[in-house]
Each structure stands twice: as C-alpha cells, then as structure tokens.
Scaffold this motif. Sequence first.
Motif, short mmCIF file in Angstrom:
data_model
loop_
_atom_site.label_atom_id
_atom_site.label_comp_id
_atom_site.label_asym_id
_atom_site.label_seq_id
_atom_site.Cartn_x
_atom_site.Cartn_y
_atom_site.Cartn_z
N UNK A 94 0.83 -1.21 0.00
CA UNK A 94 0.00 0.00 0.00
C UNK A 94 0.86 1.25 0.00
N UNK A 95 1.91 1.25 0.82
CA UNK A 95 2.80 2.42 0.89
C UNK A 95 3.53 2.61 -0.44
N UNK A 96 3.97 1.52 -1.05
CA UNK A 96 4.60 1.62 -2.37
C UNK A 96 3.65 2.25 -3.38
N UNK A 97 2.38 1.82 -3.37
CA UNK A 97 1.40 2.38 -4.28
C UNK A 97 1.15 3.86 -3.97
N UNK A 98 1.18 4.22 -2.69
CA UNK A 98 1.00 5.62 -2.31
C UNK A 98 2.19 6.47 -2.77
N UNK A 99 3.39 5.92 -2.73
CA UNK A 99 4.55 6.62 -3.30
C UNK A 99 4.32 6.90 -4.78
N UNK A 100 3.86 5.88 -5.50
CA UNK A 100 3.60 6.04 -6.94
C UNK A 100 2.48 7.06 -7.18
N UNK A 101 1.45 7.01 -6.34
CA UNK A 101 0.34 7.94 -6.49
C UNK A 101 0.80 9.38 -6.34
N UNK A 102 1.57 9.65 -5.27
CA UNK A 102 2.06 11.00 -5.07
C UNK A 102 2.98 11.46 -6.18
N UNK A 103 3.83 10.55 -6.67
CA UNK A 103 4.76 10.90 -7.74
C UNK A 103 4.00 11.19 -9.04
N UNK A 104 3.01 10.35 -9.37
CA UNK A 104 2.23 10.57 -10.59
C UNK A 104 1.42 11.86 -10.49
N UNK B 143 3.84 14.64 -11.16
CA UNK B 143 4.28 14.60 -12.56
C UNK B 143 3.19 15.17 -13.48
N UNK B 144 1.97 14.74 -13.29
CA UNK B 144 0.87 15.21 -14.15
C UNK B 144 0.56 16.68 -13.89
N UNK B 145 0.66 17.11 -12.64
CA UNK B 145 0.45 18.53 -12.34
C UNK B 145 1.49 19.40 -13.04
N UNK B 146 2.72 18.87 -13.18
CA UNK B 146 3.77 19.66 -13.83
C UNK B 146 3.47 19.90 -15.30
#
Length: 457
Positions: free
Chosen positions: A261-271, A274-277
């Motif tokens: 779950x934490x790994x997926x949350x890392x990916x969620x925050x990173x994505x 990235x998309x906001x940029x």
Amino acid sequence: MAIMPVTDSMFLLAESREHPMHVGGLQLWKPPADAGPDYLAELHHRLLATEVRSLFRRRLRGPIGLGQAWRIDDDMDLEYHIRLSALPRPGRVRELLELAGRLHGSLLDRHRPLWEYHLIEGMTDGRFASYTKVHHSLLDGVSALRLLAKSLSTDPDARELLPPWGEPPASEKKGPRANGGPLAGIRGAAKAVGELAGLAPALWQTANDLFREQSASTLASPAPRSMLNVPITGARRFAADQWDMDRIRKVSKAAGATLNDVMLAMCSGALRRYLLSYDALPERPLVAGVPVSLRARKKDSGDSGNAVGLILCNLATDQADPATRLAEIHASMTRGKEFYAGMSPLQITALSALPLIPLAVGVLPGGTKVMSPRFNVLISNVPGPPRRLYWNGAELDGIYPVSIPYEGQALNITVTSYAGRLAFGLTGCRRTVPHLQRLLGYLEDSLTELEKATSGV
C-alpha cells in the motif's frame, strides 16, 4: 514438443514492433576483490562455454496462434544470446539507464530462443552491470527473479555457480517429478471445466464491481483518460532508483497499511506531481492495475509460464493530502483482495482478463480512442531475495526490473525488494512519456510527505 498455454500464447499474438512483449532486469554488481582488468572479458568467455538448460533452449515451432508449441533448439548460437557491451563515457548510471532503455526497445528474434543476456562494462565507479531480457511467453517476472536468485549464493566465497540458464551436471539434477501418468492431463482438464463452470456468478459481480460503478465496487469511479493512456511506439526509456525498506516499513506500521500500500502511495504522489507539472492531472483519480502472483496457490507450478491475477486500485490522485491518499489506496486494495478470496487461480486469471480487454482493442487502428482505459498504469511488486547475494565472488548490488508498456499504457512501474531495499523500475514509451527521470525525484518527495503525515509532523 511442449504445447504452450493459452495465457502464454497471448503475449506472442499481441506482439508487434510497437509492442515488444519481453520483460527484463538490470543488475548492478561489485566485482570480486581480486578481479583484474580483463575480469569481464574472461567472465564473458566462461559464460559462452555454459551448458544451457532446456527451458532456455526453447524456440517457437510453427505459425503463431493459440495452438503454439515449443521445440528444443539443439544448435544454439550462444554468442548471439550472451553479449559483452561497454558504456560510453563518462560511464555514469545515467548512461547505463540509457543503454538499458535502448536494449529493451528491440524485439527478440523469433527464429531463436527468446532471451538475451548482456554484460556491461565501463562504469566509472568500478561496478559492472548485466541486463537480461526474456519473452513474457517464456517467463513472467516472478519466475525470472526466482531463477536469478537460485543461481546466486549468500556465501561470498562460493564458486562454480551457474548462471540462470545453466544446466547443472547430471549428478546434481533432481529426479523427474511424478505427473500421475496419461490420465493426469484428463483430470486437469476436467478440473478446469469444473472451475470455469462456477465462473458465471463471479463474472457478473466483476462486471458490476469494476465496470458499472456500484456503491460496493472496488473503485469509486472508472479510470479517467490521461496523458499516459495514448498510442505508443516501440522505443523505450528507463529510469530506476531504490529506497531503504525501513523508511517504507515505518510508514506502513504508523498508518496500519501494508508495505505494498505504501509503495502504491509513493507512486500515487509521484504521478500526481508529474501530471500537475504538465497541467494534465485528471479530476477523477487514476486507477492502477496491480498484478498479484498466484504461485503460492499453485502447488504444482514450475519455473516457467505465467500465473497472475489483477486488482484495480484507486490511486486517489485527486486528493492533495498524502495520508488520505494512503488510506483510500489501502481500502481499495483490501476490497480487491476480498473479492478474489475463495477463487481458484484459473478463475482469478480468467476474471483478471476483463480489465485487459481495452489493451487488446487498443492495438487496432484508433482503438485507444474508441474504448476508455480500465486502468491508467500498471504497478507491479515482485518480491526479491531478502539477503545479500553473490555470484562467483561478485556481489549483487542492485536489481531493477524493466517491464512492458502496453498500447494505451505508456508507463509501467515495477518494483523489486532486495536486501532491505525497494528498487523501482520505470519503463516508458520514449516518445509519449517525457522526462521520465523526474518521476524518481517525485517518488522521493512522495515518501517524504508520507513520513511527515504519519509521524504527526
């Protein structure tokens, strides 16, 4: 001659120049203390003299189709499969990742056994690398990682270790496993029919849960369209880094979530960052397709083939608060696991194919515009060896998975654990996923946010 399972044949049927269907791995090594300047050239020469096990001598037989079969290649050209390469100067990790991306973008030769192994020298820090790719019809990521681990040792002084494709001497081979005789295949087919007979109610529930947005569904809303869900090319870009598992474990314990779950949350925050940029973050949350291994359920599974199911996970990218994102991811994954509880591997595999239908349609002209994605990004977690490993004195310093972007799925994220660290491998379409390496920095930012949110800071 070995008949290929339908689930494996599908990877051959789906392959084209724009859609290579092989998985890969990049390994970093510290050479032995007594390694000379010709160490890698000598190692390459020794590998060319290795006897190859039958799994890695399989090549395709006959036309591609659902009745595809393997035959054994008794005249392999090992110099084609095992290659020695060198990095351009200055020989940094950046050049290594660039080379791995280029190697991963080329198709395997279907007239030969479907794998390659590259030894890579020229790193300025004294390490060397190896890159392996193998067609998904031959091995899945879990199988490939297990074969790698079996070829290594926890003893740094161990020698005479074979590579993953190496054939052990006859005296070391295990006896043939009993298969129940000629009736075993009939019994297996009858069991499969019985399992599929019970599929209809679950199929209806899945259609409601995953596709009709009911209140009790796995997802709060269907996957939105995003800049990641576009037609792709065959060229690849690769980025990779690793994180200390202790950091992830502390967040997991504080939040009452799993490590995954934490790994997926890392990916969620990173994505999200990235998309906001690119001013391209959808209003609805992104959905991840999360493969789950079924090998623990398959008592008779060997090293080859594919055995995976798929959970659709709400990544909660519409939420700015990292703690909220993690809580929603945990809830979504829990619902997905509960849904599959009690099903057989065959039933899970069949049901997991439903969200993949848009991927098959996507390879048709205009297909990605006709059908909306069921998920936005594949995120896989492949458990790796927990202890440090060695191969004939060389220390394995890192394992980075290199995976498959699909049509309409321009980015693939795969992670692997090894010796207290979690390594992320980001494989993207070179043309449609710009500045892929920025996601590595965003992963660090995301983990830092989660640490602060769960520590009360």
